[in-house]
Design a protein around this motif. Structure first.
Motif: not given
Length: 153
Positions: A16-33
């Motif tokens: 929960p302590d992840i910033a919102e822009d980092e959350v979108t980065n994680h989503i993009d990362k796992y989508n690309k993977l």
């Protein structure tokens, strides 16, 4: 048979302590993977921050992300391994689904406002139905009390 295909849904929970822009980065990362491992993304949605049913890794809340995808099944092990090695993901689960393929939802704020209006209609309906259930519950508790009193007599 074409409208009844199998696909996979992966739900993962970010810290929960992840910033919102980092959350979108994680989503993009796992989508690309997922696409690199041979999967096809059907839908990807951030469900938002929610309270967990129990504490996980000293966290009481988590950011939920739902990912619907298709593939041969071999890509699941690889994507789950990447999630297992990440410190930012506190839980993940993949479930095989049968039925019509999910349709991607647009991420416009105007769409979310119209969905909120639809949800408020549902809440009104549930509030109308709730007193009926409460009345039945109170009636059954009166009957239980009367039964106890008769048993004591």
């Amino acid at each position: 048979m074409n409208d009844q295909q199998s696909y996979y849904e992966t739900m993962y929970i970010l810290r929960p302590d992840i910033a919102e822009d980092e959350v979108t980065n994680h989503i993009d990362k796992y989508n690309k993977l997922l696409e690199e491992f041979g999967g096809t993304i059907l839908d990807s949605q951030m469900r938002g921050k929610r309270r967990l049913a129990y504490q996980i890794a000293k966290h009481r809340e988590g950011i939920y992300v739902q990912l619907s995808h298709q593939g041969d099944g071999q890509h699941i092990f690889k994507i789950e391994k990447a999630m297992r090695l990440s410190e930012d993901i506190i839980r993940y689960m993949t479930v095989k689904q049968e039925g019509p393929l999910p349709t991607p939802r647009p991420s416009n704020k105007n769409t979310s406002n119209s969905e909120n209006k639809d949800n408020s209609d549902v809440k009104v309906e549930s509030q109308e139905k709730q007193p009926v259930a409460t009345a039945d519950t109170s009636t059954s508790s009166k009957e239980d009390t009367e039964t106890k009193e008769n048993a004591e007599s």
